[in-house]
Design a protein around this motif. Structure first.
Motif, PDB file in Angstrom:
ATOM      1  N   ARG A   1       5.217   8.145  -4.830  1.00  0.00           N
ATOM      2  CA  ARG A   1       6.183   7.110  -4.439  1.00  0.00           C
ATOM      3  C   ARG A   1       6.570   6.289  -5.650  1.00  0.00           C
ATOM      4  NH1 ARG A   1       6.259   9.458  -0.549  1.00  0.00           N
ATOM      5  NH2 ARG A   1       5.886   8.926   1.629  1.00  0.00           N
ATOM      6  N   ILE A   2       7.814   5.806  -5.656  1.00  0.00           N
ATOM      7  CA  ILE A   2       8.186   4.809  -6.654  1.00  0.00           C
ATOM      8  C   ILE A   2       7.844   3.472  -6.029  1.00  0.00           C
ATOM      9  CG2 ILE A   2      10.043   3.846  -8.039  1.00  0.00           C
ATOM     10  CD1 ILE A   2      11.613   6.418  -7.473  1.00  0.00           C
ATOM     11  N   SER A   3       6.777   2.882  -6.511  1.00  0.00           N
ATOM     12  CA  SER A   3       6.367   1.610  -5.920  1.00  0.00           C
ATOM     13  C   SER A   3       6.545   0.505  -6.947  1.00  0.00           C
ATOM     14  CB  SER A   3       4.907   1.699  -5.477  1.00  0.00           C
ATOM     15  OG  SER A   3       4.459   0.449  -5.068  1.00  0.00           O
ATOM     16  N   THR A   4       7.505  -0.374  -6.717  1.00  0.00           N
ATOM     17  CA  THR A   4       7.766  -1.426  -7.702  1.00  0.00           C
ATOM     18  C   THR A   4       6.949  -2.682  -7.427  1.00  0.00           C
ATOM     19  OG1 THR A   4       9.546  -2.425  -6.405  1.00  0.00           O
ATOM     20  CG2 THR A   4      10.164  -0.645  -7.928  1.00  0.00           C
ATOM     21  N   GLY A   5       6.534  -2.869  -6.171  1.00  0.00           N
ATOM     22  CA  GLY A   5       5.839  -4.105  -5.805  1.00  0.00           C
ATOM     23  C   GLY A   5       6.768  -5.315  -5.863  1.00  0.00           C
TER      24      GLY A   5
END
Lengths: 88, 376
Positions: free
Chosen positions: B176-180
């Protein structure tokens, strides 16, 4: 003798440096910094069999130096390169 | 410059060397006088992970601009050699890794996938190997890689992230692209990720003499940008990450579907940030306006503040000396991270990007609350 495979001459920050290519870490005790003349010789000797006489020929072709001095300088340089482990 | 431990002239010298390393041409020799503090220049280049670009610039200086004692340049020479050596190792490892990952749909992202776009690929300072996959491919990749790894990190299951080592080589699997930064943003990014993986066409870069799959140019332009934004708003950002983005755009500009990229950036409400960093790349790193899609000079006022931040935190925030909280009990650790991320990181850029800071503040707040409640 010849220059060991994998040793590469690079110009970094104006300095000519020989180091082993492809190893995980650079062994700084095996780094050889070359002056302009030694860099010229290295470039012209990569992949070839040579001895002090071949080196001296290269020196007398490109620099104003007599054969005797060229031969003496070549022998010294070969000693340094052997010490650094870049020739076999 | 506020918060910067280096003098203005040292910063100016580094930028001049980096521009030379990126675009060719000799740096302005009049900047490199006898009193040049080469030691500070090296430390600054090191903090920003651009030592090798700087050493390319030094290569192009006339000998009269170099220090009389050439050993003062040894740190630049040493780092450049180590970088070439490390790149050589990674470049021979990557094809083997991708042979093992065949059938998983894995693509190489960030780091090594961007080195080919540098003027001297062996001089991009490397890090780990990042691989992006979709769900099933991610699980399959874990099965294929974990048994042979020399060290395996704890998986972050909620964002499908698995770190592992092969000797000194670190590989990160990302599902996943998890940017937060905002859950809404991450949800939209997941849609874009799915769209990229569903395309039948494949894109490759040559690494170690083989074609290695990478995301298409549109996805990559966006992903590299979002990745450094994430560091800008949390752990800290260095010049190299902006350079990565700009060199990628310069080489791939004509392959990007600009209409689609514009639509994604607008949908993600990131166009203003894109243009602001685009202006930074043009004004401070010397890229041409044509290199940066959607360049708009009206966004140029933020450069000084962006630079000031980069200089004060360094790559991945290495200059901030953040207190390690890993030995805290889980709940306290989560609360500490929550406090830092929400109150500190998200609002520090309020003066530069007020709207986005508030957006990411509330975004991080939502994320933080969810993580806290998950822990409890």
């Amino acid at each position: 003798m010849k220059i060991k495979e994998g040793f590469i001459l690079r110009t970094i920050c104006g300095q000519s440096v020989v180091s082993a290519e492809g190893s995980a870490n650079v062994n700084f005790s095996k780094l050889v910094s070359l002056n302009e003349t030694a860099a010229y010789l290295f470039e012209n000797l990569v992949g070839k069999e040579f001895d002090a006489s071949v080196m001296a020929d290269l020196l007398t072709e490109s620099y104003e130096v007599d054969r005797e001095t060229a031969l003496a300088d070549s022998e010294k340089l070969i000693e340094q390169w052997q010490g650094a482990g870049i020739v076999e | 410059m506020a918060g910067c431990r280096y003098s203005g002239i040292t910063v100016e010298r580094l930028l001049e060397l980096v521009r030379s390393g990126l675009h060719g041409g000799a740096p302005n020799p009049s900047l490199f006088t006898e009193d040049t503090d080469w030691e500070s220049l090296y430390r600054l280049a090191h903090d920003q992970t651009v030592v090798c670009l700087a050493s390319e610039g030094i290569d192009r200086l006339p000998s009269s601009s170099l220090p009389k004692d050439e050993t003062r340049l040894d740190p630049f020479v040493g780092d450049t050699l180590m970088t070439a050596s490390r790149n050589s190792l990674l470049n021979s490892f990557i094809p083997k890794l991708f042979h093992r990952l065949e059938g998983t749909g894995a693509v190489l992202v960030k780091g090594q996938s961007l080195a080919p776009f540098y003027p001297s690929p062996m001089k991009r300072q490397p890090g780990d190997i990042d691989i992006l996959l979709m769900d099933e491919g991610y699980q399959e990749a874990k099965k294929l890689l974990l048994p042979k790894a020399s060290k395996v990190e704890e998986e972050v299951v909620e964002i499908l992230h698995q770190g592992l080592f092969y000797g000194s080589v670190e590989v990160e699997l990302h599902g996943r692209i998890s940017t937060g930064m905002s859950r809404k943003l991450d949800k939209k990014l997941l849609t874009i990720q799915k769209r990229m993986f569903s395309r039948p066409e494949r894109t490759f870069v040559e690494i170690g003499g083989e074609d290695i799959p990478v995301p298409d140019q549109n996805f990559n332009a966006l992903y590299i940008f979002i990745h450094f934004l994430q560091h800008y708003w949390s752990s800290g950002l260095g010049l190299r990450q902006i350079v990565d983005w700009a060199v990628f755009l310069r080489k791939n500009n004509n392959l990007i579907d600009l209409q689609a990229l514009r639509s994604d950036l607008e949908d993600l409400s990131l166009m203003r940030l894109w243009r602001s960093f685009g202006c930074f790349a043009v004004e401070y790193l010397g890229f041409s306006k044509r290199d940066i899609p959607f360049y708009d000079g009206r966004y140029s006022g933020k450069g000084e503040k962006i630079l000031s931040y980069l200089l004060s935190v360094g790559n991945f925030g290495k200059l901030e000396g953040r207190k390690d909280n890993s030995d805290m009990p889980v709940l306290l650790r989560k609360m500490d991270s929550f406090r830092r991320k929400v109150a500190g990181d998200r609002l520090r850029h309020f003066g530069t990007f007020p709207g986005e800071s508030l957006r990411f503040f509330f975004g991080a707040f939502g994320y933080g609350i969810k993580r806290l409640t998950d822990t409890i």
